[in-house]
Design a protein around this motif. Structure first.
Motif, PDB file in Angstrom:
ATOM      1  N   ASP A   1     -33.993  44.162   2.019  1.00 21.03           N
ATOM      2  CA  ASP A   1     -33.502  44.783   0.784  1.00 21.03           C
ATOM      3  C   ASP A   1     -34.144  44.176  -0.462  1.00 21.03           C
ATOM      4  OD1 ASP A   1     -31.897  46.524   2.200  1.00 21.03           O
ATOM      5  OD2 ASP A   1     -30.056  45.360   1.901  1.00 21.03           O
ATOM      6  N   ASN A   2     -34.567  42.915  -0.397  1.00 21.16           N
ATOM      7  CA  ASN A   2     -35.164  42.226  -1.543  1.00 21.16           C
ATOM      8  C   ASN A   2     -36.663  41.997  -1.402  1.00 21.16           C
ATOM      9  OD1 ASN A   2     -32.687  41.855  -2.993  1.00 21.16           O
ATOM     10  ND2 ASN A   2     -32.137  40.320  -1.470  1.00 21.16           N
ATOM     11  N   ASP A   3     -37.268  42.480  -0.333  1.00 22.49           N
ATOM     12  CA  ASP A   3     -38.684  42.214  -0.070  1.00 22.49           C
ATOM     13  C   ASP A   3     -39.559  43.313  -0.677  1.00 22.49           C
ATOM     14  OD1 ASP A   3     -41.206  41.590   0.880  1.00 22.49           O
ATOM     15  OD2 ASP A   3     -40.523  41.119   2.901  1.00 22.49           O
ATOM     16  N   CYS A   4     -39.729  43.246  -1.980  1.00 20.05           N
ATOM     17  CA  CYS A   4     -40.503  44.260  -2.698  1.00 20.05           C
ATOM     18  C   CYS A   4     -41.963  44.273  -2.268  1.00 20.05           C
ATOM     19  CB  CYS A   4     -40.400  44.021  -4.201  1.00 20.05           C
ATOM     20  SG  CYS A   4     -38.715  44.167  -4.828  1.00 20.05           S
TER      21      CYS A   4
ATOM     22  N   GLU B   1     -32.047  42.664   7.594  1.00 14.76           N
ATOM     23  CA  GLU B   1     -31.671  43.726   6.654  1.00 14.76           C
ATOM     24  C   GLU B   1     -31.442  43.163   5.259  1.00 14.76           C
ATOM     25  OE1 GLU B   1     -28.309  45.899   8.226  1.00 14.76           O
ATOM     26  OE2 GLU B   1     -29.401  46.358  10.086  1.00 14.76           O
ATOM     27  N   ALA B   2     -30.772  42.015   5.177  1.00 18.99           N
ATOM     28  CA  ALA B   2     -30.525  41.392   3.882  1.00 18.99           C
ATOM     29  C   ALA B   2     -31.838  40.982   3.214  1.00 18.99           C
ATOM     30  CB  ALA B   2     -29.605  40.180   4.050  1.00 18.99           C
TER      31      ALA B   2
ATOM     32  N   LEU C   1     -26.973  38.868  14.432  1.00 21.57           N
ATOM     33  CA  LEU C   1     -27.206  37.978  13.301  1.00 21.57           C
ATOM     34  C   LEU C   1     -28.642  38.092  12.814  1.00 21.57           C
ATOM     35  CD1 LEU C   1     -26.009  35.820  11.430  1.00 21.57           C
ATOM     36  CD2 LEU C   1     -26.778  34.104  13.080  1.00 21.57           C
ATOM     37  N   ALA C   2     -29.588  38.135  13.735  1.00 22.85           N
ATOM     38  CA  ALA C   2     -31.001  38.276  13.367  1.00 22.85           C
ATOM     39  C   ALA C   2     -31.238  39.596  12.643  1.00 22.85           C
ATOM     40  CB  ALA C   2     -31.887  38.177  14.606  1.00 22.85           C
ATOM     41  N   GLN C   3     -30.647  40.668  13.148  1.00 21.62           N
ATOM     42  CA  GLN C   3     -30.831  41.979  12.530  1.00 21.62           C
ATOM     43  C   GLN C   3     -30.168  42.054  11.156  1.00 21.62           C
ATOM     44  OE1 GLN C   3     -29.425  44.424  15.770  1.00 21.62           O
ATOM     45  NE2 GLN C   3     -31.469  44.549  16.676  1.00 21.62           N
TER      46      GLN C   3
ATOM     47  N   VAL D   1     -34.252  25.565   4.019  1.00 20.03           N
ATOM     48  CA  VAL D   1     -33.786  25.063   2.729  1.00 20.03           C
ATOM     49  C   VAL D   1     -32.310  25.456   2.592  1.00 20.03           C
ATOM     50  CG1 VAL D   1     -36.070  25.136   1.643  1.00 20.03           C
ATOM     51  CG2 VAL D   1     -34.605  27.162   1.534  1.00 20.03           C
ATOM     52  N   LYS D   2     -31.716  25.093   1.489  1.00 26.95           N
ATOM     53  CA  LYS D   2     -30.305  25.372   1.269  1.00 26.95           C
ATOM     54  C   LYS D   2     -30.065  26.871   1.106  1.00 26.95           C
ATOM     55  CE  LYS D   2     -27.241  22.306  -0.974  1.00 26.95           C
ATOM     56  NZ  LYS D   2     -26.869  21.562  -2.166  1.00 26.95           N
ATOM     57  N   GLY D   3     -29.017  27.379   1.754  1.00 23.70           N
ATOM     58  CA  GLY D   3     -28.599  28.758   1.549  1.00 23.70           C
ATOM     59  C   GLY D   3     -28.680  29.600   2.806  1.00 23.70           C
ATOM     60  N   THR D   4     -27.959  30.721   2.769  1.00 24.40           N
ATOM     61  CA  THR D   4     -27.932  31.658   3.879  1.00 24.40           C
ATOM     62  C   THR D   4     -28.191  33.070   3.330  1.00 24.40           C
ATOM     63  OG1 THR D   4     -25.545  31.998   3.658  1.00 24.40           O
ATOM     64  CG2 THR D   4     -26.280  30.276   5.199  1.00 24.40           C
ATOM     65  N   HIS D   5     -28.524  33.986   4.216  1.00 21.60           N
ATOM     66  CA  HIS D   5     -28.734  35.382   3.827  1.00 21.60           C
ATOM     67  C   HIS D   5     -27.416  36.140   3.803  1.00 21.60           C
ATOM     68  CE1 HIS D   5     -33.003  34.801   4.159  1.00 21.60           C
ATOM     69  NE2 HIS D   5     -32.801  34.216   5.313  1.00 21.60           N
TER      70      HIS D   5
END
Length: 149
Positions: free
Chosen positions: A22-25, A18-19, A12-14, A140-144
């Motif tokens: 992918d968005n960490d510019c 990864e998610a 789960l951590a990995q 905060v609200k939300g998941t990866h």
């Protein structure tokens, strides 16, 4: 119909990392490498370039902070819960030079409710500590990753 077995905490951590990666510019553009993730842990590294130097010819502290902050982010987001920084501070221990390879190793100190506390040690290629960072997190609200209902 059989269901796939749930992910282990390390998986789960990995997958969360990864998610996020992918968005960490910002981390990618600075040449950071994500080396390790586990529940409440992350290790990232980065080589200091000429463009990261300050007026003294040393690494600008903002780049050291950014590397530590990225390691903190991956550590506190390792549970598939969106988590942000609430407060962070850094202590610079010794100058860092152009060409140095810095490693930021983040570890969870405490995680209760929506709050977390993380320490990040910055070391150079010789293993010498060059900075200490402490981050306070808040979920905060939300998941990866999507959650099976």
């Amino acid at each position: 119909m059989t269901r796939a077995s749930p992910m282990t905490p390390i998986e789960l951590a990995q997958a969360s990392a990864e998610a996020m990666w992918d968005n960490d510019c910002a981390s990618q553009a600075l040449g950071m490498t994500l080396e390790h993730t586990a529940p409440g842990e992350a290790t990232l590294s980065m080589t200091i370039t000429q463009a990261m130097s300050n007026g003294h010819g040393h690494c600008h502290g903002g780049f050291m902070f950014t590397l530590a902050d990225s390691a903190f982010a991956f550590a506190c987001n390792s549970y598939n819960q969106m988590t942000v920084a609430q407060h962070c501070s850094i202590t610079y221990l010794t100058p860092v030079h152009v060409g140095d390879r810095l490693t930021a190793t983040a570890r969870e100190v405490s995680r209760r409710g929506r709050s977390g506390l993380y320490d990040v040690r910055l070391t150079n290629q010789a293993g010498d500590a060059v900075g200490e960072f402490r981050g306070h997190s808040r979920t905060v609200k939300g998941t990866h990753l999507p959650i099976d209902e």
